[in-house]
Write an enzyme that holds these catalytic residues in place. Structure first.
Site, PDB file in Angstrom:
ATOM      1  CD  GLU A 213      -3.061  -1.385   2.294  1.00 51.86           C
ATOM      2  OE1 GLU A 213      -2.631  -0.632   2.945  1.00 51.86           O
ATOM      3  OE2 GLU A 213      -4.427  -1.900   2.243  1.00 51.86           O
ATOM      4  CD  GLU A 348      -4.025  -6.006   2.191  1.00 55.82           C
ATOM      5  OE1 GLU A 348      -5.274  -5.279   3.141  1.00 55.82           O
ATOM      6  OE2 GLU A 348      -3.610  -6.224   2.362  1.00 55.82           O
TER       7      GLU A 348
END
Length: 417
Positions: A213, A348
């Site tokens: 991320e 995710e």
């Protein structure tokens, strides 16, 4: 439950998502068909990766000629075979060792169970920096062998596997800056030369992912992130063998689709066409999908979805981020990437099961509906959904299903039940 580290990194990503203005209504999505396969591409020639600094040794010491055996598929072909993926979270990426966050070692039995339950692919969040020499960036052979063993478990079960450099202490994802660019590029190159070389002989079921991320909110940061991804592509390709053809995954800024709309202005250069994917994550609304206690910026939502609002506890009903937001996010992903032949990994997504709602049965039904709806809309728009799990869906101790309602929702959303 998410670990403190995992929850914190998801919260940072989600706050960026809010700042980017995620939300709004979407149109009804449709199933996207993959274009017909092109003629076979020419055999690429591995080339050395340019290095912006000499911080670390060159680890591409044994490049091989390109080997296309076992690597026939384009990224879109592989994407068409992945309907539902499973994250083995809080394990290989745990700071302090594989079992440091409370989960046991990954076993063949765990992978086999995921396969038997209906999952097509495994995502392996993985740490590397803590296993590397701080001066030379040389990764421990013991750790490389352990990761290779887990990848082999996935191959044994005939599953696709996405292997990344996860949070890893934040050396990359918290340093998407011009000041840190050269040092991060050097480490990215050194790590991926070693990872790619060690795992080079696996066939196309092994997919590499550049990062997790990356914190990136501006055009200037995006230029730096493009450099990190380009370094990853070049390092993997330079090792040759099957890596010359391997499908690779690039993370969007903050893994946020709304940010990508303005910041992702081009694809990095690859010497081979149609072998790249991009990755986004989805924890919206964070009041429902992340928070486990009220925060200064918002209260927890217990009930999500137009038919799942509570009359007993109306102050805990979702007030934003419901079906129209999911639709908007997935349609945008399709428009920006899938429709252009670039698959999107929804790397995710998850929502915690709470024990304190006054209308507990409605909360659990609402959570299952969120899981089903996100999965369903992802698939309808051509995304590859990978559910985030740290042991709450499948027990890591005895491999029993510990959330049948949630599992059923995922399978129904993916069209598997």
């Amino acid at each position: 439950m998410f670990s403190k580290v995992a929850r914190r990194q998801m919260l940072v990503s989600t706050i960026a998502m809010l700042a980017a203005g995620c939300g709004g209504s979407g149109s009804s999505p449709g199933v996207v068909q993959s274009p017909p396969p092109p003629p076979p591409p020419p055999t690429p020639t591995p080339s050395p990766t340019p290095t912006p600094s000499s911080l670390y040794p060159n680890y591409n010491t044994s490049p091989l000629p390109a080997d296309s055996s076992g690597m026939p598929s384009r990224a879109a072909d592989i994407a068409a075979r992945i309907q539902l993926g499973f994250n083995i979270g809080n394990t290989l990426e745990a700071i302090g060792g594989e079992t440091a966050w409370g989960n046991p070692l990954i076993t063949q039995a765990l992978i086999d169970k995921a396969k038997a339950l209906g999952f097509d692919a495994i995502r392996l969040p993985c740490a590397w920096d803590q296993y590397a020499n701080a001066s030379t960036a040389q990764i421990s052979t013991t750790w490389l062998d352990r990761v290779k063993q887990v990848v082999q478990y996935c191959m044994n079960a005939d599953m696709y596997v996405v292997l990344n450099i996860h949070w890893d202490g934040g050396w990359l994802e918290k340093n998407v800056t011009a000041v840190k660019k050269d040092s991060v590029v050097a480490k990215q190159k050194a790590f991926w030369e070693q990872i790619a070389t060690h795992l080079r002989n696996f066939d196309e079921r092994l997919i590499f992912a550049s990062a997790n991320e990356p914190s990136c909110d501006t055009a200037a940061q995006m230029d730096v992130l493009f450099a990190y991804h380009q370094t990853f592509i070049d390092a993997v390709r330079s090792t040759g063998g099957k890596n010359a053809y391997r499908t690779l995954v690039l993370q969007l800024p903050n893994t946020n689709m709304d940010l990508a709309k303005t910041l992702w202005t081009r694809m990095p250069v690859d010497q081979l066409a149609d072998r790249l994917m991009v990755e986004a994550h989805f924890y919206t609304p964070p009041n429902f999908a992340i928070l486990t206690e009220d925060a200064s910026w918002g209260r927890m939502f217990y009930y999500w979805g137009k038919n799942y609002h509570s009359t007993i506890e109306p102050d805990r009903n979702a007030t934003w981020g419901e079906e129209d937001t999911v639709d908007q996010h997935m349609v945008l992903a399709n428009q920006l990437f899938v429709s252009k032949g670039i698959p999107v990994v929804l790397g995710e997504y998850a929502a915690p099961k709470r024990s304190n709602p006054l209308d507990l049965a409605l909360h659990l039904a609402s959570r299952a509906y969120w899981m089903k709806y996100v999965t369903q809309q992802a698939r309808a728009n051509g995304l590859l959904p990978f559910y985030w799990d740290t042991g709450s869906l499948i027990s890591r101790q005895n491999y029993a299903v510990t959330d049948q309602q949630g599992l059923d929702a995922l399978l129904e959303g993916a069209g598997k039940k």
